[in-house]
Design a protein around this motif. Structure first.
Motif, short mmCIF file in Angstrom:
data_model
loop_
_atom_site.label_atom_id
_atom_site.label_comp_id
_atom_site.label_asym_id
_atom_site.label_seq_id
_atom_site.Cartn_x
_atom_site.Cartn_y
_atom_site.Cartn_z
N LYS A 133 59.59 80.70 59.88
CA LYS A 133 59.98 80.29 61.23
C LYS A 133 59.08 80.92 62.28
N ARG A 134 58.77 82.20 62.07
CA ARG A 134 57.87 82.89 63.01
C ARG A 134 56.49 82.24 63.01
N GLU A 135 55.98 81.94 61.82
CA GLU A 135 54.66 81.31 61.72
C GLU A 135 54.67 79.94 62.40
N PHE A 136 55.75 79.17 62.19
CA PHE A 136 55.87 77.86 62.80
C PHE A 136 55.85 77.98 64.32
N ILE A 137 56.59 78.95 64.86
CA ILE A 137 56.63 79.15 66.31
C ILE A 137 55.26 79.58 66.83
N GLN A 138 54.56 80.43 66.07
CA GLN A 138 53.23 80.86 66.48
C GLN A 138 52.28 79.66 66.55
N VAL A 139 52.38 78.76 65.57
CA VAL A 139 51.53 77.57 65.59
C VAL A 139 51.89 76.70 66.80
N VAL A 174 44.97 71.23 67.34
CA VAL A 174 45.97 71.97 66.57
C VAL A 174 46.45 71.12 65.39
N THR A 175 46.67 69.84 65.63
CA THR A 175 47.12 68.95 64.56
C THR A 175 46.10 68.90 63.43
N ASN A 176 44.83 68.74 63.77
CA ASN A 176 43.78 68.71 62.75
C ASN A 176 43.66 70.04 62.02
N ALA A 177 43.83 71.14 62.75
CA ALA A 177 43.75 72.46 62.13
C ALA A 177 44.89 72.67 61.14
N PRO A 201 48.36 77.48 54.57
CA PRO A 201 49.05 76.92 55.74
C PRO A 201 49.70 77.95 56.65
N GLY A 202 49.05 79.08 56.87
CA GLY A 202 49.62 80.11 57.75
C GLY A 202 49.04 80.04 59.14
N PHE A 203 49.66 80.76 60.05
CA PHE A 203 49.21 80.79 61.45
C PHE A 203 47.76 81.23 61.57
N ASP A 204 47.39 82.30 60.85
CA ASP A 204 46.02 82.81 60.97
C ASP A 204 44.99 81.76 60.60
N ALA A 205 45.23 81.04 59.52
CA ALA A 205 44.29 80.01 59.09
C ALA A 205 44.21 78.88 60.12
N VAL A 206 45.36 78.46 60.61
CA VAL A 206 45.39 77.38 61.61
C VAL A 206 44.63 77.80 62.86
N LYS A 207 44.86 79.03 63.31
CA LYS A 207 44.19 79.51 64.51
C LYS A 207 42.68 79.60 64.31
N ALA A 251 41.25 76.05 64.28
CA ALA A 251 41.28 75.46 65.62
C ALA A 251 40.21 76.07 66.52
N LEU A 252 40.06 77.39 66.47
CA LEU A 252 39.01 78.04 67.28
C LEU A 252 37.62 77.59 66.86
N ALA A 253 37.43 77.42 65.57
CA ALA A 253 36.13 76.95 65.08
C ALA A 253 35.84 75.55 65.59
N ARG A 254 36.84 74.70 65.66
CA ARG A 254 36.66 73.34 66.17
C ARG A 254 36.29 73.37 67.64
N ILE A 255 36.97 74.22 68.41
CA ILE A 255 36.68 74.32 69.84
C ILE A 255 35.26 74.84 70.06
N GLU A 256 34.86 75.82 69.26
CA GLU A 256 33.52 76.42 69.39
C GLU A 256 32.45 75.63 68.66
#
Length: 83
Positions: A6-12, A24-27, A37-43, A46-51
């Motif tokens: 639940k915490r990871e879901f909220i962080q995402v 975020v959806t693509n990440a 599928p954790g928050f760290d990996a998604v973040k 997503a940051l790599a896509r932005i950069e």
């Protein structure tokens, strides 16, 4: 995953405060496909896509993901298939 999930879901979800929904959806989709599928990996994705760079995931943070030992194939190894 209980409360941790639940915490990871909220962080995402909170990533949406700083990043566009499509990124975020693509990440999330890519992280699930990678088996991380954790928050760290998604973040990180997503940051790599932005950069506009390739994501570099450190799988040490994901002990549940099995380690792979991939060896280089020699051309002679294919001779067995021809027999």
């Amino acid at each position: 995953m209980g409360n941790k999930g639940k915490r990871e879901f909220i962080q995402v979800l909170r990533l949406l405060e700083a990043m566009p929904l499509p990124i975020v959806t693509n990440a999330v989709t890519e992280a699930i496909q990678l088996g991380a599928p954790g928050f760290d990996a998604v973040k990180l994705i997503a940051l790599a896509r932005i950069e506009r760079r390739l994501p570099r995931l450190d799988l040490a943070a994901y002990p549940h993901v099995p380690k792979m030992d991939v060896k280089t194939t020699r051309a002679a190894d294919y001779a067995v298939l021809a027999a």
